[in-house]
Design a protein around this motif. Structure first.
Motif, mmCIF file in Angstrom:
data_model
loop_
_atom_site.group_PDB
_atom_site.id
_atom_site.type_symbol
_atom_site.label_atom_id
_atom_site.label_comp_id
_atom_site.label_asym_id
_atom_site.label_seq_id
_atom_site.Cartn_x
_atom_site.Cartn_y
_atom_site.Cartn_z
ATOM 1 N N THR A 3 0.855 -1.183 0.000
ATOM 2 C CA THR A 3 0.000 0.000 0.000
ATOM 3 C C THR A 3 0.887 1.228 0.000
ATOM 4 N N GLN A 101 4.895 3.840 2.841
ATOM 5 C CA GLN A 101 4.470 2.560 2.274
ATOM 6 C C GLN A 101 4.290 1.530 3.381
ATOM 7 N N VAL A 122 -4.240 1.030 7.917
ATOM 8 C CA VAL A 122 -4.433 2.269 7.165
ATOM 9 C C VAL A 122 -5.397 3.195 7.890
ATOM 10 N N THR A 141 -3.345 7.336 -3.633
ATOM 11 C CA THR A 141 -2.955 6.149 -2.878
ATOM 12 C C THR A 141 -3.167 4.904 -3.735
ATOM 13 N N VAL A 143 -2.833 0.478 -4.169
ATOM 14 C CA VAL A 143 -2.792 -0.826 -3.515
ATOM 15 C C VAL A 143 -2.400 -1.865 -4.559
#
Length: 208
Positions: A3, A101, A122, A141, A143
């Motif tokens: 992430t 990260q 998160v 952001t 993923v």
């Protein structure tokens, strides 16, 4: 699972009192060093200048100079507590300037548990950033689920909640200038590098 969190104007939103307080409590800095950092941040002003006009200077109450040498270091000192927060969820953090990260790994049959831990982490990171006057940028952001090409179809496709937004997994991300594919083949990185090389060769040919 990787992430990559993005912060909105991270350098410009660093709170000076919080930074100085954290420098003492989290890093044990005091005395001359603390006075030096306090002096570095104090008495700064800013104004807007246009042709023939300049606004009234106003004091800079937050932020660190992004293009300066100590700017990125001060930002890392400001966000260093995130390391322990992420590790409390049995995940791994990586901080580089304003890039944060979070990553972890699991067996193929335990992806749901990993996804839940990342989602909870998160959410905790988002709360920590709000309390420290930082803002997560959900639109930037990313993923990424990493696995072999054979197992890609078995990976979850559910979006991850980042604040009030949902972020869906992608097939490729750019991390500190390097493209990482979900199947770890580096195909995108090689393609992008070759494309840049051919563009440079075409320019050299035209001026030969």
């Amino acid at each position: 699972m990787l992430t990559l969190l993005d912060l909105s104007a991270a350098f410009d939103t660093v709170d000076h009192p919080i930074l100085l307080r954290r420098f003492i409590t989290s890093h044990g800095g005091n005395g001359v060093v603390h006075s030096w950092i306090s002096s570095y941040l104090a008495n700064r002003t800013q104004y807007v200048r246009c042709p023939g006009f300049r606004s009234t200077p106003l004091p800079v109450l937050c932020g660190v100079p992004q293009g300066s040498v100590p700017g990125p270091i001060l930002l890392l000192l400001y966000t260093a507590d995130l390391v322990q927060l992420v590790q409390s969820f049995e995940l791994y953090p990586h901080l580089y300037a304003d890039d944060t990260q979070i990553y972890g790994y699991c067996r193929p049959g335990d992806t749901d548990n990993l996804r839940k831990r990342v989602a909870d982490c998160v959410a905790a990171v988002a709360d920590w950033m709000r309390s420290n006057r930082l803002q997560l940028n959900a639109s930037k952001t990313k993923v990424l689920w990493c696995a072999s090409a054979r197992r890609q179809s078995q990976l979850p496709s559910d979006p991850l909640a980042v604040g009030s937004d949902l972020v869906s997994p992608v097939r490729c991300v750019r991390d500190l200038g390097i493209f990482i594919d979900a199947d770890l083949t580096m195909r995108t990185q090689v393609s992008q590098t070759c494309s840049k090389c051919f563009a440079a060769l075409r320019q050299l040919r035209s001026i030969r």
